[in-house]
Scaffold this motif. Structure first.
Motif, mmCIF file in Angstrom:
data_model
loop_
_atom_site.group_PDB
_atom_site.id
_atom_site.type_symbol
_atom_site.label_atom_id
_atom_site.label_comp_id
_atom_site.label_asym_id
_atom_site.label_seq_id
_atom_site.Cartn_x
_atom_site.Cartn_y
_atom_site.Cartn_z
ATOM 1 N N CYS A 129 100.849 97.361 69.087
ATOM 2 C CA CYS A 129 101.794 96.984 69.679
ATOM 3 C C CYS A 129 102.677 96.775 68.820
ATOM 4 N N GLU A 180 109.205 93.598 72.054
ATOM 5 C CA GLU A 180 109.344 94.119 73.620
ATOM 6 C C GLU A 180 110.590 92.408 73.899
ATOM 7 N N TYR A 213 105.735 85.234 78.217
ATOM 8 C CA TYR A 213 106.146 86.181 78.795
ATOM 9 C C TYR A 213 104.729 87.343 79.673
ATOM 10 N N TYR A 214 105.190 88.334 80.270
ATOM 11 C CA TYR A 214 104.546 89.340 81.114
ATOM 12 C C TYR A 214 104.168 89.883 80.080
ATOM 13 N N ASN A 247 104.020 93.458 78.403
ATOM 14 C CA ASN A 247 105.489 94.378 78.096
ATOM 15 C C ASN A 247 106.231 94.065 78.866
ATOM 16 N N ASP A 248 106.967 92.734 79.500
ATOM 17 C CA ASP A 248 107.281 91.987 79.965
ATOM 18 C C ASP A 248 107.519 92.463 81.750
ATOM 19 N N LYS A 249 106.385 93.494 82.108
ATOM 20 C CA LYS A 249 105.772 93.834 83.638
ATOM 21 C C LYS A 249 106.062 92.901 84.325
ATOM 22 N N PRO A 250 106.763 92.603 85.283
ATOM 23 C CA PRO A 250 106.229 91.521 86.243
ATOM 24 C C PRO A 250 104.574 92.015 87.085
ATOM 25 N N GLY A 251 103.824 90.785 86.906
ATOM 26 C CA GLY A 251 102.873 91.153 87.915
ATOM 27 C C GLY A 251 101.568 92.129 86.285
ATOM 28 N N ASN A 252 101.574 91.785 85.683
ATOM 29 C CA ASN A 252 101.039 91.442 83.903
ATOM 30 C C ASN A 252 100.633 90.230 83.587
ATOM 31 N N THR A 280 106.224 81.156 86.854
ATOM 32 C CA THR A 280 106.279 82.705 87.521
ATOM 33 C C THR A 280 107.524 82.538 88.492
ATOM 34 N N ASN A 324 111.629 84.365 82.131
ATOM 35 C CA ASN A 324 113.298 84.782 81.941
ATOM 36 C C ASN A 324 114.145 84.392 81.389
#
Length: 470
Positions: free
Chosen positions: A56, A100, A277-278, A280-285, A357, A395
DNA sequence: CTATGGCACGGATT
DNA sequence: AATCCGTGCCATAG
């Protein structure tokens, strides 16, 4: 009971405690300064090169696997939150170099700010001004502000101040627009000029940015309106324009919502102390919480220095011993600072997960005392750890850490939304009554206070025109 | 007469 | 011990 244990600990503890306190109250930026100065003053202190995770590309501690890629993410079962923070060793996620977060255009090309700007300006510069521009660009701080005065530059280069101003004016027009300004206001003015070519600028924007920035950040719109003899509505318009379009720190990409609940004079947020942060920046992660330590690499006592101490004379050796002790102490204290921050953030993030979130509305009322109790730390420790620090949310907004303790933020937001959504202008009393239906009981006077805090006009000045939305 | 903003006080927070 | 925040009272504007 060992009788002699105090011999070792007693002398270090008080100094230890005092320094930990000091370090704890420092922001990442201040700590960086401190570490840099210690590094140059203390030969025993050593900074070893950084390691990056092959997967990463994240910075790693000097030994052991990557905390994100290899760690099973099960800190807590139903709150998938990963905490990264230094323990034994130090490492840092540097904001600009984290892959990221490609937020700064010049970071993605991996050239530094001075070169980036100079490249753009080169064509417009007269050859004899190139040196001057380079000199100016090399005297910027991390926010893109000029650290020396025009007069100093003029004297150094034996040029007229007006010539310097010309070059600076040219540089200001480069990306990031407003760079080389000496104040946030100046930078924003430059941005206005640039924007004026592509979009209409609200009346009085320049005046307000020039003279009333402080009041804008405090949402004192009525005061500004009075002083400029204009309507509050116009001031609001400008304020919105400012927040949406201007960036007071040219070299920083983001300007969080500068609402300052503590009312202190610090309306300046640059480098955050904590990132959330999420993955990998994917919300839900899972959420990743990262406590920034502003040093690239690992801080340690130089083993070579320790080694060479054996081969020198007595008096030299004791002097060096001092340095080593100081280095050790500093490292220990920084570890403790990080640990305290980590403990605090662990609690904070779990409690305020809704806010992080979700939205401002979801802020849970919280006091420092409560947290202190739960963590079994002293309240003042929490105070120190929180004060002056900032956190970057998923955000990308950078807000003060103290916002997590803002009791009224949630209610203020509800009021704001209520007013935005209702078609008939609500009076303060009506708002109070509606809030009561939602189980929130506050005085009518308080509604008025919150309303003005949010820069919302009183009822009678708030005609809803049916056509306008938003 | 009603709605709002200013001043100031008391209790909570730091 | 110092500071901040919510609130009540009162003057004023609409």
């Amino acid at each position: 009971m060992l009788q002699h244990q105090w011999q070792v600990t007693s002398t270090t503890t008080s100094a230890h405690l005092a320094q930990t306190m000091t370090l704890l109250s420092m922001t990442a930026a201040e700590l960086q300064e401190k570490i840099e100065s210690e590094l140059s003053n203390n030969p025993a202190l050593d900074l070893v090169e950084e390691r990056r995770c092959p997967m990463c590309k994240r910075l790693l501690p000097p030994s052991g696997p990557c905390p994100i890629c290899s760690q099973p993410m099960s800190e807590t079962s139903d709150d998938p939150i990963v905490f990264i923070s230094p323990r034994e060793d130090f490492y840092t996620g540097s904001l600009a170099s984290s892959h990221e977060i490609p937020d700064e255009p010049y970071a993605s090309e991996s050239i530094d700010l001075p070169s980036y700007v100079l490249r753009q300006a080169a064509a417009d510069l007269r050859p004899e001004d190139r040196m001057l521009a380079a000199y100016i660009l090399n005297h910027l701080d991390e926010d893109g502000f000029l650290t020396i005065s025009v007069l100093e530059i003029a004297r150094y280069h034996h040029r007229l101040p007006s010539e310097i101003e010309e070059v600076i004016a040219l540089l200001k027009r480069c990306e990031p627009i407003g760079v080389c300004s000496s104040t946030p206001g100046e930078a924003m003015l430059a941005q206005i000029e640039s924007l004026s070519e592509v979009m209409p600028i609200p009346d009085l924007s320049r005046e307000i940015v020039r003279d009333h920035l402080q009041q804008v950040s405090q949402h004192h719109y009525n005061e500004i309106a009075k002083q400029l003899k204009t309507s509050v509505k116009q001031v609001q318009l400008v304020a919105t324009f400012i927040v949406e379009n201007l960036n007071p720190f040219p070299a920083r990409a983001h300007w969080g919502d500068v609402r300052n609940p503590s009312g202190s004079s610090s309306e300046v947020y640059h480098q955050p102390d904590v990132l959330v942060y999420y993955l990998n920046d994917k919300p839900g992660n899972p959420l990743v919480v990262e406590i920034i330590l502003p040093v690239r690499g690992t801080l340690r006592v130089n083993p070579l220095f320790k080694e060479s101490m054996k081969s020198v004379g007595e008096e030299q050796s004791s002097e060096w011993k001092d340095d080593i002790d100081k280095a050790n102490l500093l490292i220990k204290c920084i570890q403790q600072r990080s640990n305290a921050m980590k403990l605090l953030l662990e609690k904070l993030v779990v409690i305020q997960k809704g806010y992080i979130t979700g939205s401002d509305k979801d802020m849970v009322a919280l006091t420092r005392a409560t947290i202190a109790q739960e963590l079994e730390l002293h309240e003042s420790t929490i105070s120190r750890a929180v004060s002056g620090k900032t956190i970057q949310l998923p955000n990308r907004k950078i807000v003060p850490l103290a916002i997590f303790f803002d009791r009224s933020l949630s209610i203020r937001t509800i009021i704001k939304e209520m007013i935005e959504h209702e078609t008939t202008p609500l009076s303060d009393t009506e708002i109070k009554e509606r809030l009561e239906k939602d189980g929130i009981t506050i005085a009518r006077r308080t509604v008025a206070k919150y309303r003005s805090m949010e820069g919302i006009l009183p009822t009678h000045l708030r005609q809803k025109s049916p056509g306008s939305s938003g």
